[in-house]
Design a protein around this motif. Structure first.
Motif, mmCIF file in Angstrom:
data_model
loop_
_atom_site.group_PDB
_atom_site.id
_atom_site.type_symbol
_atom_site.label_atom_id
_atom_site.label_comp_id
_atom_site.label_asym_id
_atom_site.label_seq_id
_atom_site.Cartn_x
_atom_site.Cartn_y
_atom_site.Cartn_z
ATOM 1 N N LEU A 220 -1.600 -9.279 4.469
ATOM 2 C CA LEU A 220 -0.161 -9.539 4.463
ATOM 3 C C LEU A 220 0.108 -10.934 5.022
ATOM 4 O O LEU A 220 -0.537 -11.374 5.977
ATOM 5 N N THR A 221 1.073 -11.615 4.444
ATOM 6 C CA THR A 221 1.459 -12.918 4.979
ATOM 7 C C THR A 221 2.209 -12.727 6.295
ATOM 8 O O THR A 221 2.856 -11.687 6.516
ATOM 9 N N GLY A 222 2.130 -13.710 7.164
ATOM 10 C CA GLY A 222 2.804 -13.636 8.454
ATOM 11 C C GLY A 222 4.300 -13.393 8.350
ATOM 12 O O GLY A 222 4.837 -12.517 9.038
ATOM 13 N N PRO A 223 5.004 -14.134 7.486
ATOM 14 C CA PRO A 223 6.458 -13.928 7.377
ATOM 15 C C PRO A 223 6.835 -12.517 6.951
ATOM 16 O O PRO A 223 7.844 -11.974 7.429
ATOM 17 N N LEU A 224 6.045 -11.898 6.081
ATOM 18 C CA LEU A 224 6.363 -10.538 5.655
ATOM 19 C C LEU A 224 6.066 -9.553 6.781
ATOM 20 O O LEU A 224 6.872 -8.668 7.081
ATOM 21 N N ARG A 225 4.931 -9.699 7.427
ATOM 22 C CA ARG A 225 4.567 -8.796 8.510
ATOM 23 C C ARG A 225 5.587 -8.842 9.646
ATOM 24 O O ARG A 225 5.929 -7.820 10.244
ATOM 25 N N ASP A 226 6.098 -10.032 9.935
ATOM 26 C CA ASP A 226 7.022 -10.190 11.055
ATOM 27 C C ASP A 226 8.376 -9.543 10.804
ATOM 28 O O ASP A 226 9.146 -9.317 11.752
ATOM 29 N N ARG A 227 8.688 -9.244 9.567
ATOM 30 C CA ARG A 227 9.995 -8.668 9.260
ATOM 31 C C ARG A 227 10.024 -7.146 9.390
ATOM 32 O O ARG A 227 11.075 -6.530 9.196
ATOM 33 N N PHE A 228 8.892 -6.558 9.704
ATOM 34 C CA PHE A 228 8.871 -5.117 9.949
ATOM 35 C C PHE A 228 9.137 -4.865 11.429
ATOM 36 O O PHE A 228 8.476 -5.423 12.302
ATOM 37 N N GLY A 229 10.112 -4.010 11.704
ATOM 38 C CA GLY A 229 10.459 -3.727 13.091
ATOM 39 C C GLY A 229 9.499 -2.767 13.760
ATOM 40 O O GLY A 229 9.373 -2.750 14.980
ATOM 41 N N PHE A 230 8.820 -1.925 12.955
ATOM 42 C CA PHE A 230 7.885 -0.954 13.508
ATOM 43 C C PHE A 230 6.628 -0.935 12.655
ATOM 44 O O PHE A 230 6.690 -0.765 11.441
ATOM 45 N N THR A 231 5.483 -1.133 13.287
ATOM 46 C CA THR A 231 4.199 -1.120 12.590
ATOM 47 C C THR A 231 3.335 -0.013 13.171
ATOM 48 O O THR A 231 3.169 0.079 14.391
ATOM 49 N N ALA A 232 2.796 0.821 12.304
ATOM 50 C CA ALA A 232 1.941 1.928 12.740
ATOM 51 C C ALA A 232 0.594 1.820 12.052
ATOM 52 O O ALA A 232 0.529 1.599 10.832
ATOM 53 N N HIS A 233 -0.472 1.968 12.831
ATOM 54 C CA HIS A 233 -1.810 1.953 12.251
ATOM 55 C C HIS A 233 -2.363 3.375 12.245
ATOM 56 O O HIS A 233 -2.421 4.038 13.272
ATOM 57 N N MET A 234 -2.776 3.837 11.069
ATOM 58 C CA MET A 234 -3.302 5.195 10.902
ATOM 59 C C MET A 234 -4.788 5.210 11.220
ATOM 60 O O MET A 234 -5.546 4.387 10.705
ATOM 61 N N GLU A 235 -5.196 6.159 12.059
ATOM 62 C CA GLU A 235 -6.593 6.296 12.453
ATOM 63 C C GLU A 235 -7.251 7.432 11.674
ATOM 64 O O GLU A 235 -6.592 8.348 11.183
#
Length: 349
Positions: free
Chosen positions: A169-184
């Motif tokens: 993902l590009t930095g500008p797109l990633r930064d526009r998400f208010g909540f990021t969850a990583h699935m284990e």
């Protein structure tokens, strides 16, 4: 377009024709979702806070390997909010106009799910920036010097993006998400819960020891666990009395070439070629793929992640190397230079 080749039995990617089965087994509410306790708790806070304020929640990015429930969570988000869910994928958004058409049809509070969001085309991605921040898009009408940009207001919505490659993902797109969850990956006990729930829905007589056996061979992935449950069910109904016990599960998974560590035919072929044909490596992934008669992307995206996680394959700057555990799994003695061998290794840091 050429037809896709069937995926290996233990591929975490959804097979053709498997979507209908998955939709039947998907949990409908957050309380029904098994596993990912940290993500569930964080997401519950995000959703309940948004509902209390009467506003759409922040945009959500779900990352992690395939088959862990990212699509299910997107559906749950919409259901918990009481909103409609619009579904598309990154590869389908080739032009900005494709995205503009979808955004303009959203109703306030809708949830837009974009699977494989890291594969969205750059023009559509740049349009998405403005839509996520200001809830508007600029539509360009005409071409050349006479082209004009017309701002188009869109209804406030929540974007849920899913990706198996968050680093792409590009930095500008990633930064526009208010909540990021990583699935284990799931532990076997969580997969047993998934299997028991699926067995109830499918009407399968799944015994406790049978669930334990299937869970231990499912690579920590619910999609694979459910797939193996269906295959074991077939075996139990055709060659036994329908009950899925440990012995029945073992016999069925032997027929489908799934061993006790969750390796299938292709996994063992990769390890065997690496050990027997290339002396344990190092060898490049394209050469290894040719040796087993598969596409390099299949070896790299389907086999390697689990073999690395299982400690049987190591990636080095010079290529792929079989570890001492791989040699042992094939019933062979590992050479001193194999990673994980008791003797000093050339590949150890």
């Amino acid at each position: 377009m050429e037809d896709e080749a069937p995926a290996p039995e233990l591929s975490p990617l959804a097979e053709m024709g498997e979507r209908d089965d998955e939709s039947t087994l998907r949990p409908r509410r957050l309380a029904e979702f098994v596993g990912q306790p940290r993500v569930r708790e964080q997401l519950r806070l995000v959703l309940e806070g948004a509902k209390g304020r009467g506003a759409p929640p922040d945009h959500v990015l779900l990352s992690g390997p395939p088959g862990l429930g990212k699509t299910s969570l997107s559906m749950i988000i919409a259901a918990e909010l009481g909103s409609a869910l619009r579904i598309t994928s990154g590869p389908a958004l080739e032009r900005a106009g494709d995205l503009a058409a979808m955004l303009s049809n959203l109703v306030e509070g809708d949830v837009l799910f974009i699977d494989e969001i890291h594969r969205i085309a750059r023009p559509a991605e740049e349009m998405l920036y403005l839509a996520m921040e200001d809830f508007r898009v600029d539509v360009v009408v005409g071409k050349g010097p006479g082209a004009t940009s017309i701002p188009l207001e869109i209804a406030p919505f929540t974007l849920v993006g899913a990706t198996t490659r968050s680093g792409a993902l590009t930095g500008p797109l990633r930064d526009r998400f208010g909540f990021t969850a990583h699935m284990e990956f799931y532990v076997p006990e969580e997969l047993e819960q998934v299997l028991r729930r699926s067995a109830t829905i499918l009407g399968v007589d799944l015994r406790e020891d049978g669930a334990h056996e299937i869970a231990g061979r499912s690579r920590g992935t619910p999609r694979i666990a459910n797939r193996l449950l269906r295959r074991v069910r077939d075996y139990a109904e055709v060659r036994a009395d329908g009950a899925v016990t440990r012995d029945i599960a073992r016999a069925a998974l032997k027929v489908y070439d799934v061993d006790e560590l969750g390796l299938d035919r292709l996994d063992r072929a990769v390890l065997s070629a690496l050990v027997r044909s290339f002396g344990g490596g190092p060898v490049g992934v394209s050469t290894l793929a040719v040796a087993v008669g598969e596409e390099s992307t299949t070896v790299e995206e389907v086999c390697e992640p689990y073999l690395v996680r299982a400690g049987m394959l190591a990636r080095t700057p010079r290529g792929r190397v079989a570890t001492a555990a791989a040699w042992a799994h094939l019933g062979l003695s590992a050479p001193p230079q194999a990673p994980g061998h008791s003797a000093p290794s050339l590949f150890d840091e």
